[in-house]
Design a protein around this motif. Structure first.
Motif, PDB file in Angstrom:
ATOM      1  N   VAL A  25      44.427  34.871  35.596  1.00  0.00           N
ATOM      2  CA  VAL A  25      44.736  34.017  36.751  1.00  0.00           C
ATOM      3  C   VAL A  25      43.543  33.983  37.708  1.00  0.00           C
ATOM      4  CG1 VAL A  25      46.203  33.812  38.805  1.00  0.00           C
ATOM      5  CG2 VAL A  25      47.230  34.297  36.569  1.00  0.00           C
ATOM      6  N   ALA A  26      42.958  35.152  37.974  1.00  0.00           N
ATOM      7  CA  ALA A  26      41.802  35.206  38.885  1.00  0.00           C
ATOM      8  C   ALA A  26      40.629  34.411  38.322  1.00  0.00           C
ATOM      9  CB  ALA A  26      41.387  36.657  39.122  1.00  0.00           C
ATOM     10  N   THR A  28      40.736  31.911  36.254  1.00  0.00           N
ATOM     11  CA  THR A  28      41.056  30.482  36.326  1.00  0.00           C
ATOM     12  C   THR A  28      40.822  29.950  37.733  1.00  0.00           C
ATOM     13  OG1 THR A  28      42.714  30.766  34.597  1.00  0.00           O
ATOM     14  CG2 THR A  28      42.887  28.790  35.948  1.00  0.00           C
ATOM     15  N   GLN A  29      41.176  30.741  38.732  1.00  0.00           N
ATOM     16  CA  GLN A  29      40.981  30.320  40.118  1.00  0.00           C
ATOM     17  C   GLN A  29      39.499  30.240  40.487  1.00  0.00           C
ATOM     18  OE1 GLN A  29      43.475  29.165  42.015  1.00  0.00           O
ATOM     19  NE2 GLN A  29      44.663  29.489  40.156  1.00  0.00           N
TER      20      GLN A  29
END
Length: 185
Positions: A25-26, A28-29
């Motif tokens: 998730v990190a 991707t952000q």
């Protein structure tokens, strides 16, 4: 036997899976495919079953990456192009040769290898040194935070391990010291 929260194997697997999802998730952000692999790789190599080893690997990874990025930046900026292949080969040897012996040195080699390889593949692309450092710090922070999820503290586990070792050694001695013990035992 390991499909229970009481199992250290289960707790480590759950901790690593959650950390890798958070890292995904990190990454991707952060945007772009150039971030994801380094964040996830950092989490995978840092997070270990015990907190002490996780802390040591975290420190070695961060310091080794910093040193490797500095050396690679200097080499890429000032060394002749032909010598980069030699540097790349040496960095590869150091990264793989010291992975189990001295992880800090292996991290230096891995960072150098990655940065020199990227430069050789795309010489006109700006050096991603800052991105590598940021990715390493993010991965190290995630691994550190998730080392507290379902923890396996060495101080609590050591007496259990010592008791098991003592009991197994006593059982072995009981069989080994018997004159009439079957060879198979």
């Amino acid at each position: 036997p390991h499909l229970t929260p009481a199992s250290p194997v289960f707790r480590y697997a759950a901790r690593l899976a959650l950390a890798m999802m958070a890292g995904g998730v990190a990454a991707t952000q952060l945007g772009g495919e150039r971030h994801g692999n380094w964040v996830l790789l950092t989490i995978a190599v840092i997070l270990r079953a015990g907190y002490g080893l996780t802390r040591q690997r975290r420190d070695d990874r961060v310091i080794g990456t910093l040193i490797g990025c500095v050396i690679a930046s200097v080499v890429v900026a000032y060394a002749p192009a032909w010598s980069l292949l030699v540097v790349q080969a040496l960095a590869l040897a150091v990264a793989h040769g010291f992975a189990r012996l001295n992880y800090r040195l292996a991290s230096v080699g891995a960072s150098m290898m990655a940065l020199v390889s990227l430069h050789l593949a795309e010489p006109d692309f700006p050096s991603p040194v800052l991105a590598r450092l940021v990715d390493t710090l993010i991965g190290a922070a995630i691994a550190h935070l998730f080392s507290y999820v379902l923890p396996s503290w060495e101080v609590a586990e050591a007496p259990k391990i010592a008791r098991r070792l003592r009991d197994r050694a006593a059982a072995f001695a009981d069989v080994a010291l018997r004159f009439d013990a079957p060879d198979q035992d």
